[in-house]
Scaffold this active site. Structure first.
Site, PDB file in Angstrom:
ATOM      1  N   SER A 259       4.574   2.572   8.093  1.00  0.00           N
ATOM      2  CA  SER A 259       4.931   0.883   6.887  1.00  0.00           C
ATOM      3  C   SER A 259       5.101   0.582   5.989  1.00  0.00           C
ATOM      4  CB  SER A 259       3.519   1.339   6.506  1.00  0.00           C
ATOM      5  OG  SER A 259       2.647   0.855   6.513  1.00  0.00           O
TER       6      SER A 259
ATOM      7  N   HIS B 299       0.708  -0.853   0.103  1.00  0.00           N
ATOM      8  CA  HIS B 299       0.421  -0.341  -0.199  1.00  0.00           C
ATOM      9  C   HIS B 299       0.971   1.687   0.204  1.00  0.00           C
ATOM     10  CE1 HIS B 299       0.127   0.144   4.499  1.00  0.00           C
ATOM     11  NE2 HIS B 299       0.499   0.898   4.043  1.00  0.00           N
TER      12      HIS B 299
ATOM     13  N   ASP C 276      -0.061  -7.791   1.382  1.00  0.00           N
ATOM     14  CA  ASP C 276       0.326  -6.095   1.425  1.00  0.00           C
ATOM     15  C   ASP C 276       1.901  -5.707   1.125  1.00  0.00           C
ATOM     16  OD1 ASP C 276       0.091  -3.373   1.866  1.00  0.00           O
ATOM     17  OD2 ASP C 276       0.165  -2.734   3.525  1.00  0.00           O
TER      18      ASP C 276
END
Length: 397
Positions: free
Chosen positions: A228, A119, A150
C-alpha cells in the site's frame, strides 16, 4: 483487509475494498495483515516487460531491472505505530500493546515529501521511514491526508543524497496491456519488485471512508499487504499509480492477480492541495443510487432503460435542499437489495447519464460551491433541479 465487493447495480457513491497495509497487533501475526519482521533485500520478478526504459547503462535489456535500479531508491518503507489503547474488558484500565502498520510510499520532491496511502498512517502516533536500500530510519510527519482518495503526504528531514524523487507520469495515457512494475514492501519484505500489465482501466473502488475513487487502474502485478502506498511504474520509468487495494478472492488475504492503483493524475491535485492547505475539498451531491439497466427497467417497469434510480437522499444535503427525492419501497432484484420509488436522473448539466459512475464522475470533476443541474423523471414527467454542491463529509453516513 476487506475483500472487494462485487459490482452490483447499487452504488452509494462507492464500491470495493480496503487493502494493502500490514498491521501487527499485540505482537502477534494478524490475519488481516501478516506482519513479518524481515529486512531482507528481496526482488521478486513476476513477468518480463518488453518496452524499453531510458538508462545510463546503455546496453541493458532487462527493463524491470532498469526500473528497479533507477526508481528503487525513491521508494520508502514506512512503519507507523498505532496508539496504545486500554482494553474495554480490563476493569483496571491497564494499557494494552499497540500495533505497528507497515506500508510503502515514494519520494515526490527534493524537499522530502513522500506520498502514501492514508490507511497506512491514519491514527498513528509515530511514523518512521527508510528510503531505498538504506537501513537508516527517519521520523516523518503527516503534512495532510485525504481519506476520500486514501492518500496522505508525509515529510521527512533526510539528507539530500537520500532523496530520490520519482518522476510522475500521465495515467490518462495508459492502455490495457501496457507493462507495469510495482515496488514496495509486501508482508514487510522490503524493496520487493513485481511486474505485470495494466489489466483494466476506469475501475471504481471504495476508500476506507466509504466514498468512491474513480478512474482506478487494475493490474496483475503482484500487490500484497504492505504494498500500500507504493508506486506503480510504467515502462518508461514514470509513476502512473499508487498501489492501494487488492481483490483476495475466497477466504485468503494474498494476491490473486487483481490489484488496484489510484491514478497519479488523481494524486497530482491531492498533493498540491495537501501541500498548500493540509486538506482536500471534494464536491458533494448527497445521494445514493442504482444504475438502471434494461433488465432492471423490465423487472420493475421503469419508464427508461438507462439512467440512475435515486435510492436515498441525504437529509440536509445539496440534493435534498433542491427537492430531489429518494426511494420508499425496498425490493430484491437478482439477489441485490434496491430501493424503488425515487427520482430518476437522466442528465447532469445537459449530458446524458447512463450509470451511477457518470454521476460520480460529474461530481468529482466539480468543486464545492459549483452549481449543478439535474434532469430527473418523477412520475413520468421530466423536471430540472438546480443545486449547489456542498463539501463532502468525512465519511458516508
Amino acid at each position: 483487509m476487506r475483500k472487494k465487493a462485487r459490482h452490483l447495480i447499487r452504488s452509494p457513491f462507492g464500491s470495493a475494498l480496503l487493502g494493502g497495509v500490514v498491521v501487527g497487533l499485540f505482537g502477534w501475526l494478524a490475519i488481516a495483515a501478516g506482519w513479518i519482521d524481515a529486512q531482507t533485500n528481496t526482488a521478486t520478478i513476476e513477468a518480463p516487460l518488453t518496452a524499453p526504459v531510458s538508462s545510463k547503462e546503455g546496453d541493458e535489456t532487462n527493463v524491470v531491472n532498469q526500473i528497479y535500479r533507477r526508481d528503487g531508491g525513491g521508494v520508502a518503507f514506512i512503519e507507523a505505530d498505532q496508539p496504545v489503547e486500554a482494553s474495554p474488558f480490563n476493569p483496571f484500565g491497564a494499557p494494552e500493546s499497540g500495533g505497528t502498520a507497515t506500508g510503502s510510499g515514494f519520494v515526490v520532491d527534493e524537499e522530502g515529501h513522500i506520498l502514501t496511502n492514508n490507511h497506512v498512517v491514519e491514527g498513528s502516533n509515530r511514523i518512521e521511514v527508510k528510503l531505498g536500500s538504506s537501513e537508516t530510519s527517519y521520523p516523518a510527519k503527516v503534512v495532510g491526508a485525504d481519506p476520500a482518495t486514501d492518500l496522505a503526504l508525509l515529510k521527512v528531514n533526510a539528507p539530500s543524497e537520500q532523496l530520490h524523487p520519482l518522476t510522475l507520469g500521465d495515467s490518462s495515457k495508459l492502455k490495457v496491456g501496457d507493462p507495469v512494475v510495482a515496488i514496495g514492501n509486501p508482508f514487510g519484505l522490503d524493496r520487493t519488485v513485481t511486474s505485470g500489465i495494466v489489466s483494466a482501466l476506469q475501475r471504481q473502488i471504495q476508500a476506507p471512508n466509504g466514498f468512491s475513487i474513480s478512474h482506478v487502474i487494475q493490474t496483475d502485478a503482484a500487490i500484497n499487504p504492505g504494498n500500500s502506498g507504493g508506486p506503480l511504474i510504467e515502462a518508461a520509468g514514470n509513476v502512473v499509480g499508487i498501489n492501494s487495494q487488492i481483490e483476495t478472492g475466497g477466504g485468503g488475504n494474498g494476491n490473486v492477480g487483481i490489484g488496484f492503483s489510484i491514478p497519479i493524475n488523481t494524486a497530482r491535485d491531492v498533493i498540491k492541495q495537501l501541500r498548500e492547505n493540509g486538506e482536500v475539498k471534494h464536491a458533494y451531491l448527497g445521494i445514493s443510487g442504482a444504475t438502471i439497466t434494461p433488465d432492471l427497467a423490465r423487472a420493475v417497469n421503469l419508464p427508461v432503460k438507462k439512467g440512475v434510480l435515486i435510492e436515498e437522499v441525504v437529509k440536509g444535503g445539496p440534493a435534498d435542499k433542491a427537492g430531489v427525492e429518494g426511494g420508499t419501497t425496498g425490493a430484491t432484484i437478482d439477489g441485490a437489495n434496491i430501493t424503488l420509488g425515487g427520482d430518476i436522473i437522466t442528465e447532469v448539466d445537459g449530458k446524458e447519464v447512463s450509470s451511477m459512475e457518470d454521476v460520480i464522475e460529474a461530481v468529482d470533476s466539480a468543486s464545492p460551491g459549483d452549481k449543478m443541474q439535474l434532469t430527473i423523471l418523477r412520475e413520468g414527467s421530466s423536471e430540472e433541479k438546480t443545486l449547489t454542491l456542498g463539501n463532502r463529509p468525512d465519511s458516508v453516513k
